[in-house]
Design a protein around this motif. Structure first.
Motif: not given
Lengths: 117, 114
Positions: B71-87
């Motif tokens: 798929q020519s992809s490199f997707n980023l994942r996180k199971p549970s987002v924290h408010w400090s991940d806003a960026a």
């Protein structure tokens, strides 16, 4: 351990003036880079350097000059600032060891916000 | 020419929800891929990188990414987002002619609702 620093952090200048942005790294990394970051354009490479006295153009070099007389310093000069050069400028460095597999992590400075009036 | 596409300019998720940021690249050979994060008013910091081997890469701050050649992809994942991940999140691929240089996506801005 200072890492990579940029100065000044903020600069306001006028059209036509010469401005120099400083970048200093304490890791003795071979490679150093200058980027500008603008809304809608992401990061664009201005110039980079593989070692002292070796520099090369990136994708947007016009209006900028660089030098690298010492490994740790990589100043960026706007010879005659224009409003279109208002931007946030980031310096980065990477190890750049010859024969190293893969590609290097780039380590970024905190940026310089430049406003040209 | 090589390119990196991040299809989502802006994403908003609720705190605790899962996250997936998309990245597609154009490059014929096996690419060297990176994800960087930029917190407000800061420089960029490496989250993770893929060079070879296991296609699921673990990074800092609980992030992971999966390289999918088909798929020519490199997707980023996180199971549970924290408010400090806003960026702002940037995907990048090493330049084919000089892998010390990176080709950058335009970034995805992540907002986190409490």
């Amino acid at each position: 351990d200072a890492g990579i620093t940029q100065s000044p952090r903020y600069k306001i200048t006028e059209t036509g003036r010469q401005v120099t942005l400083m970048c200093h790294q304490t890791w003795s990394h071979s490679y150093m880079f200058w980027y500008r970051q603008d809304l809608g354009h992401g990061l664009r490479l201005i110039y980079y350097s593989a070692a002292a006295d070796i520099t090369d153009k990136g994708e947007v070099p016009d209006g900028y000059v660089v030098s690298r007389s010492k490994t740790e310093n990589f100043p960026l000069t706007l010879e005659s600032a224009t409003r279109s050069q208002t931007s946030v400028y980031f310096c980065a460095s990477s190890v750049g060891l010859a024969g190293r597999l893969g590609a290097d992590t780039q380590y970024f400075g905190p940026g310089t916000r430049l406003t040209v009036l | 020419a090589q390119s990196v596409t991040q299809p989502d300019i802006h994403i908003t998720v609720s705190e605790g929800a899962s996250l997936e940021l998309r990245c597609n690249y154009s490059y014929g050979a096996t690419p060297y891929l990176f994800w960087y994060v930029q917190s407000p008013g800061q420089g960029l910091q490496l989250l993770l990188k893929y060079f070879s081997g296991d296609t699921l890469v673990q990074g800092i701050k609980g992030f992971e990414a999966e390289f999918k050649r088909s798929q020519s992809s490199f997707n980023l994942r996180k199971p549970s987002v924290h408010w400090s991940d806003a960026a702002e999140y940037f995907c990048a691929v090493a330049h084919a002619g000089n892998n010390r240089k990176l080709i950058w996506g335009l970034g995805t801005s992540l907002a986190v609702n409490p």
